[in-house]
Design a protein around this motif. Structure first.
Motif, PDB file in Angstrom:
ATOM      1  N   ASN A 110       9.192 -14.466  31.125  1.00 23.90           N
ATOM      2  CA  ASN A 110       8.753 -13.957  32.137  1.00 23.90           C
ATOM      3  C   ASN A 110       6.827 -13.934  32.895  1.00 23.90           C
ATOM      4  O   ASN A 110       6.763 -14.038  34.120  1.00 23.90           O
ATOM      5  CB  ASN A 110       9.592 -13.107  32.838  1.00 23.90           C
ATOM      6  CG  ASN A 110       8.773 -11.433  31.980  1.00 23.90           C
ATOM      7  OD1 ASN A 110       7.932 -11.784  31.644  1.00 23.90           O
ATOM      8  ND2 ASN A 110       9.537 -10.525  32.150  1.00 23.90           N
ATOM      9  N   GLY A 111       6.455 -14.439  31.852  1.00 23.62           N
ATOM     10  CA  GLY A 111       5.103 -13.843  32.047  1.00 23.62           C
ATOM     11  C   GLY A 111       4.057 -13.216  31.886  1.00 23.62           C
ATOM     12  O   GLY A 111       3.004 -12.868  31.606  1.00 23.62           O
ATOM     13  N   GLN A 112       4.894 -11.873  31.072  1.00 23.89           N
ATOM     14  CA  GLN A 112       5.026 -11.202  31.072  1.00 23.89           C
ATOM     15  C   GLN A 112       4.015 -10.992  29.768  1.00 23.89           C
ATOM     16  O   GLN A 112       4.172 -11.257  28.993  1.00 23.89           O
ATOM     17  CB  GLN A 112       5.720  -9.491  30.998  1.00 23.89           C
ATOM     18  CG  GLN A 112       5.880  -9.246  32.232  1.00 23.89           C
ATOM     19  CD  GLN A 112       5.109  -8.822  33.311  1.00 23.89           C
ATOM     20  OE1 GLN A 112       4.365  -7.912  33.088  1.00 23.89           O
ATOM     21  NE2 GLN A 112       5.091  -9.897  34.201  1.00 23.89           N
ATOM     22  N   ASN A 130      -7.561 -15.987  30.264  1.00 20.99           N
ATOM     23  CA  ASN A 130      -8.650 -14.586  31.305  1.00 20.99           C
ATOM     24  C   ASN A 130      -9.284 -14.279  32.333  1.00 20.99           C
ATOM     25  O   ASN A 130      -8.800 -13.710  33.257  1.00 20.99           O
ATOM     26  CB  ASN A 130     -10.301 -14.475  30.550  1.00 20.99           C
ATOM     27  CG  ASN A 130     -10.912 -15.609  30.495  1.00 20.99           C
ATOM     28  OD1 ASN A 130     -10.602 -16.410  31.256  1.00 20.99           O
ATOM     29  ND2 ASN A 130     -12.506 -15.189  29.633  1.00 20.99           N
ATOM     30  N   ALA A 131      -8.758 -16.150  33.197  1.00 28.03           N
ATOM     31  CA  ALA A 131      -8.725 -15.782  34.299  1.00 28.03           C
ATOM     32  C   ALA A 131      -7.128 -15.988  35.035  1.00 28.03           C
ATOM     33  O   ALA A 131      -6.839 -15.859  36.608  1.00 28.03           O
ATOM     34  CB  ALA A 131      -9.555 -17.515  34.762  1.00 28.03           C
ATOM     35  N   MET A 132      -6.138 -15.590  34.117  1.00 25.55           N
ATOM     36  CA  MET A 132      -5.323 -14.974  34.289  1.00 25.55           C
ATOM     37  C   MET A 132      -4.302 -13.711  34.971  1.00 25.55           C
ATOM     38  O   MET A 132      -3.438 -13.180  34.664  1.00 25.55           O
ATOM     39  CB  MET A 132      -4.415 -16.076  33.747  1.00 25.55           C
ATOM     40  CG  MET A 132      -4.809 -17.907  33.929  1.00 25.55           C
ATOM     41  SD  MET A 132      -3.980 -18.813  35.744  1.00 25.55           S
ATOM     42  CE  MET A 132      -2.492 -18.609  35.793  1.00 25.55           C
ATOM     43  N   GLU A 148      -4.825  -5.086  32.961  1.00 21.31           N
ATOM     44  CA  GLU A 148      -3.946  -6.161  31.302  1.00 21.31           C
ATOM     45  C   GLU A 148      -5.653  -6.252  30.717  1.00 21.31           C
ATOM     46  O   GLU A 148      -5.289  -6.188  29.773  1.00 21.31           O
ATOM     47  CB  GLU A 148      -3.516  -7.176  31.505  1.00 21.31           C
ATOM     48  CG  GLU A 148      -2.235  -7.525  32.757  1.00 21.31           C
ATOM     49  CD  GLU A 148      -1.380  -8.669  33.303  1.00 21.31           C
ATOM     50  OE1 GLU A 148      -0.821  -8.645  33.413  1.00 21.31           O
ATOM     51  OE2 GLU A 148      -2.643  -9.346  34.128  1.00 21.31           O
ATOM     52  N   ALA A 149      -5.750  -6.583  30.937  1.00 15.53           N
ATOM     53  CA  ALA A 149      -7.513  -7.208  30.120  1.00 15.53           C
ATOM     54  C   ALA A 149      -7.897  -5.945  29.568  1.00 15.53           C
ATOM     55  O   ALA A 149      -7.779  -5.788  28.014  1.00 15.53           O
ATOM     56  CB  ALA A 149      -8.877  -7.760  31.304  1.00 15.53           C
ATOM     57  N   ARG A 150      -7.903  -4.627  30.271  1.00 15.18           N
ATOM     58  CA  ARG A 150      -8.111  -3.628  28.585  1.00 15.18           C
ATOM     59  C   ARG A 150      -6.859  -3.488  28.487  1.00 15.18           C
ATOM     60  O   ARG A 150      -7.420  -2.900  26.569  1.00 15.18           O
ATOM     61  CB  ARG A 150      -8.019  -2.143  29.923  1.00 15.18           C
ATOM     62  CG  ARG A 150      -8.149  -0.385  29.254  1.00 15.18           C
ATOM     63  CD  ARG A 150      -8.507   0.013  30.208  1.00 15.18           C
ATOM     64  NE  ARG A 150      -9.474   1.607  29.437  1.00 15.18           N
ATOM     65  CZ  ARG A 150     -10.067   2.420  30.031  1.00 15.18           C
ATOM     66  NH1 ARG A 150     -10.519   2.483  31.151  1.00 15.18           N
ATOM     67  NH2 ARG A 150     -10.189   3.537  28.944  1.00 15.18           N
ATOM     68  N   ALA A 151      -5.477  -3.233  28.300  1.00 18.65           N
ATOM     69  CA  ALA A 151      -4.489  -2.892  27.394  1.00 18.65           C
ATOM     70  C   ALA A 151      -4.081  -4.062  26.153  1.00 18.65           C
ATOM     71  O   ALA A 151      -4.449  -4.016  24.672  1.00 18.65           O
ATOM     72  CB  ALA A 151      -3.700  -3.340  28.363  1.00 18.65           C
ATOM     73  N   LEU A 153     -14.868  -4.401  34.276  1.00 18.97           N
ATOM     74  CA  LEU A 153     -14.156  -4.597  32.924  1.00 18.97           C
ATOM     75  C   LEU A 153     -15.049  -4.786  31.548  1.00 18.97           C
ATOM     76  O   LEU A 153     -14.336  -4.590  30.369  1.00 18.97           O
ATOM     77  CB  LEU A 153     -14.661  -6.480  32.762  1.00 18.97           C
ATOM     78  CG  LEU A 153     -12.663  -7.461  34.040  1.00 18.97           C
ATOM     79  CD1 LEU A 153     -13.152  -8.729  33.870  1.00 18.97           C
ATOM     80  CD2 LEU A 153     -12.322  -6.852  33.264  1.00 18.97           C
ATOM     81  N   ALA A 154     -16.752  -4.625  31.512  1.00 23.07           N
ATOM     82  CA  ALA A 154     -17.615  -4.447  30.660  1.00 23.07           C
ATOM     83  C   ALA A 154     -17.543  -2.591  30.362  1.00 23.07           C
ATOM     84  O   ALA A 154     -17.127  -2.368  29.034  1.00 23.07           O
ATOM     85  CB  ALA A 154     -18.946  -4.888  31.345  1.00 23.07           C
TER      86      ALA A 154
END
Length: 309
Positions: free
Chosen positions: A22-24, A55-57, A62-65, A94-95
């Protein structure tokens, strides 16, 4: 653990991002993937949230998790956090998240909107803002020569190298002559900056020109072979290096050379699935599953790399 002020030399894997149908994001599979790669002797650390990690998606939370999961799974290893955002404000957010989650360095990717061309002053302003906002070492990303405005010319690289906390360059020019120019420029201006080979299809050539290591997604699939190639070239064992190059190159070509380039993450996941190291090779829509013919090409290349005649 104290964060490094410099990037240790050696091989780093740019990791993939496991997803369910499902993309998760599958955080259990992510933890297993990052831990398995780091368990290979000679792997110094990881690049998380890079291009191979789609990373573009992904969204900011989500990036942090993802970083939290990777940090917990790889204690004591150097963790580079990819920063890819279209605006400086989003990149700064993000940084800040990456630093809070224990990243050891920031890799600044060129926003995809720069491909058509960008004012060099904007490139410098973006990088300077991130440099000033964070105390972490900075890794520059030298994009492919086919990347248009994302591939910074030497005069712009000169100015970026003037930023004091720049610690390394992920040299992804994807052309050995351009790689050589970047390396000579760094040796001239900042001999303390590690130039890390990032062209998966020509690692041996780049290593032979000179390198402090490598940051490649191929090392997320066959980390032992990439490490062995790096060590062979460093030891001037060209016979062993040539043999490893002959094993690795067909796999690198099957993953990276053929269009469309947007299937690289899907191909990396398919390879890991074929090797029994990843249960699901799904990507987030609109990227679909590879067909049987595409998987057959990857299987043959994997067989050649892992079980040479």
């Amino acid at each position: 653990m104290a964060r490094p002020s410099r990037i240790p030399h050696g091989v780093y894997a740019s990791t993939i991002l496991p997803m369910r149908q499902n993309g998760q994001i599958d955080h259990g599979a992510l933890a297993a993937h990052t831990a398995a790669v780091c368990a290979v002797p000679g792997i110094e650390g990881l690049l998380v949230n890079g291009h191979a990690g789609e990373n573009a998606m992904i969204h900011r939370d989500e990036a942090r998790a993802i970083l939290k999961t990777a940090r917990a799974a790889t204690p004591g290893r150097v963790l580079m956090a990819g920063i890819n955002a279209e605006t400086t404000a989003d990149a700064l957010a993000l940084a800040a998240d990456a630093e809070a989650e224990g990243a050891d360095a920031l890799m600044i990717f060129a926003p995809f909107s720069w491909m058509g061309g960008i004012d060099p002053r904007a490139v410098l302003a973006h990088h300077r803002a991130l440099h000033e906002a964070s105390g972490l070492p900075i890794v520059l990303f030298k994009s492919s020569v086919a990347g248009g405005g994302m591939s910074f010319p030497p005069e712009l690289m000169r100015e970026l190298l003037a930023l004091p906390r720049v610690a390394a360059i992920k040299e992804g020019s994807w052309e050995t002559s351009a790689y050589d120019r970047t390396r000579r420029l760094a040796r001239e201006l900042r001999p303390d900056v590690a130039v890390m080979a990032s062209g998966d299809e020509h690692l041996m050539t780049s290593f032979a020109i000179g390198t402090e290591g490598s940051i490649v997604s191929l090392a997320a699939v066959v980390p032992d072979l990439v490490v062995a190639l790096y060590k062979a070239v460093k030891a001037a064992d060209l016979r062993e290096a040539a043999a490893l190059h002959a094993r690795i190159t067909p796999l690198a070509e099957a993953i990276y050379r053929d269009a469309p380039g947007g299937l690289v993450s899907a191909r990396l996941k398919a390879c890991l699935s074929l090797m029994g190291r990843l249960e699901s090779c799904h990507c987030r829509a609109p990227i679909g599953a590879l067909d049987a013919g595409e998987k057959s090409i990857l299987r043959a290349a994997l067989d050649h790399a892992l079980c040479p005649a």
